[in-house]
Design a protein around this motif. Structure first.
Motif, PDB file in Angstrom:
ATOM      1  N   THR A   1     -56.431   3.811   3.566  1.00 17.32           N
ATOM      2  CA  THR A   1     -56.105   2.394   3.573  1.00 17.32           C
ATOM      3  C   THR A   1     -54.814   2.184   2.811  1.00 17.32           C
ATOM      4  N   ARG A   2     -53.974   1.311   3.346  1.00 16.03           N
ATOM      5  CA  ARG A   2     -52.680   1.078   2.698  1.00 16.03           C
ATOM      6  C   ARG A   2     -52.814   0.224   1.452  1.00 16.03           C
ATOM      7  N   ARG A   3     -53.886  -0.565   1.392  1.00 19.17           N
ATOM      8  CA  ARG A   3     -54.115  -1.420   0.233  1.00 19.17           C
ATOM      9  C   ARG A   3     -55.606  -1.691   0.118  1.00 19.17           C
ATOM     10  N   LEU A   4     -56.037  -2.025  -1.065  1.00 19.47           N
ATOM     11  CA  LEU A   4     -57.426  -2.428  -1.256  1.00 19.47           C
ATOM     12  C   LEU A   4     -57.587  -3.880  -0.831  1.00 19.47           C
ATOM     13  N   PRO A   5     -58.799  -4.305  -0.485  1.00 19.44           N
ATOM     14  CA  PRO A   5     -59.014  -5.726  -0.205  1.00 19.44           C
ATOM     15  C   PRO A   5     -58.542  -6.570  -1.385  1.00 19.44           C
ATOM     16  N   GLU A   6     -58.082  -7.751  -1.096  1.00 18.92           N
ATOM     17  CA  GLU A   6     -57.478  -8.598  -2.115  1.00 18.92           C
ATOM     18  C   GLU A   6     -58.381  -8.752  -3.338  1.00 18.92           C
ATOM     19  N   GLY A   7     -57.809  -8.462  -4.495  1.00 21.53           N
ATOM     20  CA  GLY A   7     -58.535  -8.642  -5.737  1.00 21.53           C
ATOM     21  C   GLY A   7     -59.395  -7.476  -6.167  1.00 21.53           C
TER      22      GLY A   7
ATOM     23  N   GLY B   1     -47.481  14.332   6.967  1.00 19.56           N
ATOM     24  CA  GLY B   1     -47.842  15.570   6.292  1.00 19.56           C
ATOM     25  C   GLY B   1     -49.318  15.650   5.943  1.00 19.56           C
ATOM     26  N   ARG B   2     -49.832  16.865   5.970  1.00 16.83           N
ATOM     27  CA  ARG B   2     -51.234  17.153   5.614  1.00 16.83           C
ATOM     28  C   ARG B   2     -51.360  17.042   4.098  1.00 16.83           C
ATOM     29  N   LYS B   3     -52.240  16.179   3.632  1.00 16.91           N
ATOM     30  CA  LYS B   3     -52.226  15.828   2.212  1.00 16.91           C
ATOM     31  C   LYS B   3     -53.413  16.396   1.439  1.00 16.91           C
ATOM     32  N   TRP B   4     -53.168  16.587   0.169  1.00 15.31           N
ATOM     33  CA  TRP B   4     -54.227  16.835  -0.805  1.00 15.31           C
ATOM     34  C   TRP B   4     -54.249  15.644  -1.761  1.00 15.31           C
ATOM     35  N   ALA B   5     -55.327  15.512  -2.503  1.00 17.66           N
ATOM     36  CA  ALA B   5     -55.433  14.423  -3.464  1.00 17.66           C
ATOM     37  C   ALA B   5     -56.148  14.927  -4.710  1.00 17.66           C
ATOM     38  N   ALA B   6     -55.707  14.424  -5.850  1.00 19.53           N
ATOM     39  CA  ALA B   6     -56.322  14.776  -7.130  1.00 19.53           C
ATOM     40  C   ALA B   6     -56.266  13.564  -8.039  1.00 19.53           C
ATOM     41  N   ARG B   7     -57.149  13.525  -9.005  1.00 17.79           N
ATOM     42  CA  ARG B   7     -57.165  12.404  -9.952  1.00 17.79           C
ATOM     43  C   ARG B   7     -56.767  12.929 -11.324  1.00 17.79           C
ATOM     44  N   ARG B   8     -55.660  12.418 -11.838  1.00 15.52           N
ATOM     45  CA  ARG B   8     -55.193  12.833 -13.155  1.00 15.52           C
ATOM     46  C   ARG B   8     -55.910  12.019 -14.233  1.00 15.52           C
ATOM     47  N   LEU B   9     -56.334  12.715 -15.281  1.00 15.16           N
ATOM     48  CA  LEU B   9     -57.062  12.080 -16.367  1.00 15.16           C
ATOM     49  C   LEU B   9     -56.199  12.024 -17.618  1.00 15.16           C
ATOM     50  N   ASP B  10     -56.478  11.041 -18.484  1.00 20.87           N
ATOM     51  CA  ASP B  10     -55.766  10.988 -19.754  1.00 20.87           C
ATOM     52  C   ASP B  10     -56.472  11.879 -20.769  1.00 20.87           C
ATOM     53  N   GLU B  11     -56.025  11.862 -22.001  1.00 26.81           N
ATOM     54  CA  GLU B  11     -56.570  12.769 -23.017  1.00 26.81           C
ATOM     55  C   GLU B  11     -58.019  12.467 -23.356  1.00 26.81           C
ATOM     56  N   ASP B  12     -58.490  11.282 -22.984  1.00 27.15           N
ATOM     57  CA  ASP B  12     -59.886  10.921 -23.227  1.00 27.15           C
ATOM     58  C   ASP B  12     -60.769  11.164 -22.011  1.00 27.15           C
TER      59      ASP B  12
ATOM     60  N   VAL C   1     -60.334   9.807 -19.018  1.00 32.06           N
ATOM     61  CA  VAL C   1     -60.389   8.617 -18.175  1.00 32.06           C
ATOM     62  C   VAL C   1     -59.299   8.704 -17.114  1.00 32.06           C
ATOM     63  N   ALA C   2     -59.618   8.307 -15.889  1.00 35.79           N
ATOM     64  CA  ALA C   2     -58.642   8.380 -14.796  1.00 35.79           C
ATOM     65  C   ALA C   2     -57.409   7.549 -15.125  1.00 35.79           C
ATOM     66  N   GLU C   3     -56.234   8.111 -14.832  1.00 41.07           N
ATOM     67  CA  GLU C   3     -54.995   7.361 -15.059  1.00 41.07           C
ATOM     68  C   GLU C   3     -54.098   7.307 -13.834  1.00 41.07           C
ATOM     69  N   ALA C   4     -54.362   8.139 -12.810  1.00 48.14           N
ATOM     70  CA  ALA C   4     -53.564   8.073 -11.584  1.00 48.14           C
ATOM     71  C   ALA C   4     -54.252   8.836 -10.467  1.00 48.14           C
TER      72      ALA C   4
ATOM     73  N   VAL D   1     -56.974  -0.360 -10.315  1.00 45.58           N
ATOM     74  CA  VAL D   1     -57.086  -0.063 -11.736  1.00 45.58           C
ATOM     75  C   VAL D   1     -56.245   1.136 -12.149  1.00 45.58           C
ATOM     76  N   ILE D   2     -55.917   2.022 -11.218  1.00 47.74           N
ATOM     77  CA  ILE D   2     -54.973   3.104 -11.481  1.00 47.74           C
ATOM     78  C   ILE D   2     -53.957   3.140 -10.337  1.00 47.74           C
ATOM     79  N   PRO D   3     -52.745   3.604 -10.609  1.00 47.71           N
ATOM     80  CA  PRO D   3     -51.725   3.661  -9.561  1.00 47.71           C
ATOM     81  C   PRO D   3     -51.890   4.892  -8.682  1.00 47.71           C
ATOM     82  N   THR D   4     -51.302   4.821  -7.502  1.00 45.17           N
ATOM     83  CA  THR D   4     -51.226   5.976  -6.611  1.00 45.17           C
ATOM     84  C   THR D   4     -49.829   6.571  -6.726  1.00 45.17           C
ATOM     85  N   GLU D   5     -49.759   7.866  -7.015  1.00 47.53           N
ATOM     86  CA  GLU D   5     -48.489   8.569  -7.149  1.00 47.53           C
ATOM     87  C   GLU D   5     -48.373   9.607  -6.046  1.00 47.53           C
ATOM     88  N   TYR D   6     -47.185   9.730  -5.454  1.00 51.99           N
ATOM     89  CA  TYR D   6     -46.950  10.699  -4.393  1.00 51.99           C
ATOM     90  C   TYR D   6     -46.025  11.798  -4.877  1.00 51.99           C
ATOM     91  N   LEU D   7     -46.396  13.035  -4.582  1.00 51.27           N
ATOM     92  CA  LEU D   7     -45.570  14.186  -4.925  1.00 51.27           C
ATOM     93  C   LEU D   7     -45.018  14.826  -3.659  1.00 51.27           C
TER      94      LEU D   7
END
Length: 442
Positions: free
Chosen positions: A46-52, A360-371, A373-376, A436-442
């Motif tokens: 999905t290009r965006r989440l439902p509003e709000g 492109g064929r994509k992979w996805a991962a969730r980066r966590l902060d030092e605690d 908690v998901a950050e991206a 709540v977290i941003p999407t980053e593309y590499l």
């Protein structure tokens, strides 16, 4: 992800006609052009989440696996396509032997997702992957919308019980799918017996106002219900006068009365009065269940009320104002032939406006902060950075046309609880906001 599906996949019909006509006409044209067997990669996102909304919830994956497994054209379907001149003879011959033989990867059911997340990836020939587009999207868009609403309601309920009871507010088949998705999103039980039968979801239910009105008095109705269902039943107390009904309920069932249900009025005020009355009557263990067109906002507003469980119908099965996730299914890479050695080439739509996509064929991962908690949400098409190697989100679902990832529905439910707990606390806010977290593309 290899445990057996504990649900009852009985009487599942072919899903082949749960599709749009242009999927078949594209196959016809590609067969004629000699491009139908080109190795291809499609992704649902999905290009965006439902509003709000601050996060999405992946739901329906198990139903997608059933749909893929049962996607075949029987003689009656082929005759329909022939009689309606939908496709030509060579295409009918292709469809007669059709079984998906490719691979599918995706976010496991119950996981959360964000804009751009490659929620599902299908790989195989162009023809076999494109045929699955509509049925995959219809399942994921519906079930994920219901699960997201359920998740928000579950968060608002703060650990109190949640009953899905929306069967009478939607299509009978949607009701079953909705109950399943709601369970993934955090609901505890359903009133829908078909959902309980098919997916092993706990079912509940006692009586409606009609049962009280049937009898000569409220006392007679309560007595009949208690005699039949036991003292632990739930008595509906707002048919006439709530105060009188609560008193009668305790007189009939005793202090062991299981629960009372309130279905109208100022629920906050009435719940406090009923709790006080029950305690004064010695029924301190009797629970209070509230219903009456609830949504996550109404549930949150009752946080201070002595309520033990909420029953939710209309708002849940309609996605609480967001009945779809607007997921799309796009070709993102393809080869020049069916040869596995032929390299995949990224492809993407480059139209005006917001409908562009990334090839492109994509992979996805969730980066966590030092605690922890998901950050991206990190998405890429090249090598996976070593620090994200153990945080990848896609899992294998289908290999060579064979389902390899069936699991009990409780596993998806537990996964969602864990995934939601790993998000920043602001994810639980009901106020409108950005993901709540941003999407980053590499």
């Amino acid at each position: 992800m290899n445990s057996a599906d504990l649900g009852r996949r009985v009487g599942v019909p072919s899903t082949a006609l749960f599709t749009d006509q242009y999927e078949l006409t594209m196959v016809q044209a590609a067969l004629k052009a000699g491009t139908a067997d080109r190795r291809s990669v499609f992704e649902a996102f999905t290009r965006r989440l439902p509003e709000g909304r601050r996060y999405g919830v992946v739901a329906g994956t198990g139903r997608v696996l059933d749909a893929v497994e049962n996607f075949h054209f029987d003689d009656e379907m082929l005759a329909f396509l022939r009689d309606q001149n939908v496709v030509d003879g060579p295409t009918l011959d292709y469809l007669a032997d059709f079984r998906f033989s490719g691979d599918i990867w995706g976010y496991p059911e119950g996981e959360v997702y964000f804009p751009g997340s490659p929620i599902l990836r299908a790989e195989g020939s162009f023809a076999e992957c494109v045929l699955l587009e509509t049925v995959i999207l219809s399942i994921l868009n519906h079930d994920s919308a219901i699960a997201a609403a359920a998740s928000r309601m579950s968060s608002a309920a703060g650990g109190r019980g949640l009953i899905e009871m929306g069967a009478r507010r939607t299509h009978e088949l949607s009701a079953v799918a909705s109950a399943r998705a709601a369970y993934v999103g955090g609901f505890d039980t359903t009133s829908d017996l078909a959902a309980g039968f098919r997916y092993n979801i706990p079912t509940v239910g006692t009586s409606a106002h009609a049962f009280t009105l049937l009898h000569d008095s409220e006392r007679d109705a309560f007595r009949a219900q208690v005699d039949s269902l036991g003292r632990d039943t739930t008595l509906l107390v707002d048919t006439y006068d709530v105060t009188a009904a609560v008193r009668t309920a305790v007189e009939v069932a005793g202090k062991e009365l299981g629960a009372v249900r309130i279905d109208s009025g100022d629920l906050l005020l009435v719940a406090h009065r009923v709790r006080q009355q029950l305690d004064e009557l010695g029924a301190t263990g009797t629970k209070i269940v509230v219903t009456s067109d609830l949504d996550e906002y109404a549930i949150a507003s009752l946080a201070a009320a002595p309520v033990d469980a909420y029953g939710v119908g209309t708002q849940l099965v309609t996605g609480s104002g967001q009945p779809t996730c607007s997921m799309v299914y796009k070709l993102v890479a393809r080869a020049a032939s069916a040869d596995p050695a032929d390299p995949l080439r990224p492809v993407a739509k480059k139209s005006l406006g917001a409908k562009t996509s990334i090839g492109g064929r994509k992979w996805a991962a969730r980066r966590l902060d030092e605690d922890g908690v998901a950050e991206a949400e990190v998405i890429g098409t090249g090598p996976v950075p070593p620090e994200l190697a153990d945080r990848q989100l896609l899992v294998e679902l289908v290999r060579g046309g064979e389902v390899v990832a069936r699991e009990p529905l409780d596993a998806a439910r537990e996964r969602h609880i864990a995934a939601r707990a790993g998000l920043p606390m602001s994810a639980m806010q009901l106020s409108r906001g950005e993901p709540v977290i941003p999407t980053e593309y590499l």
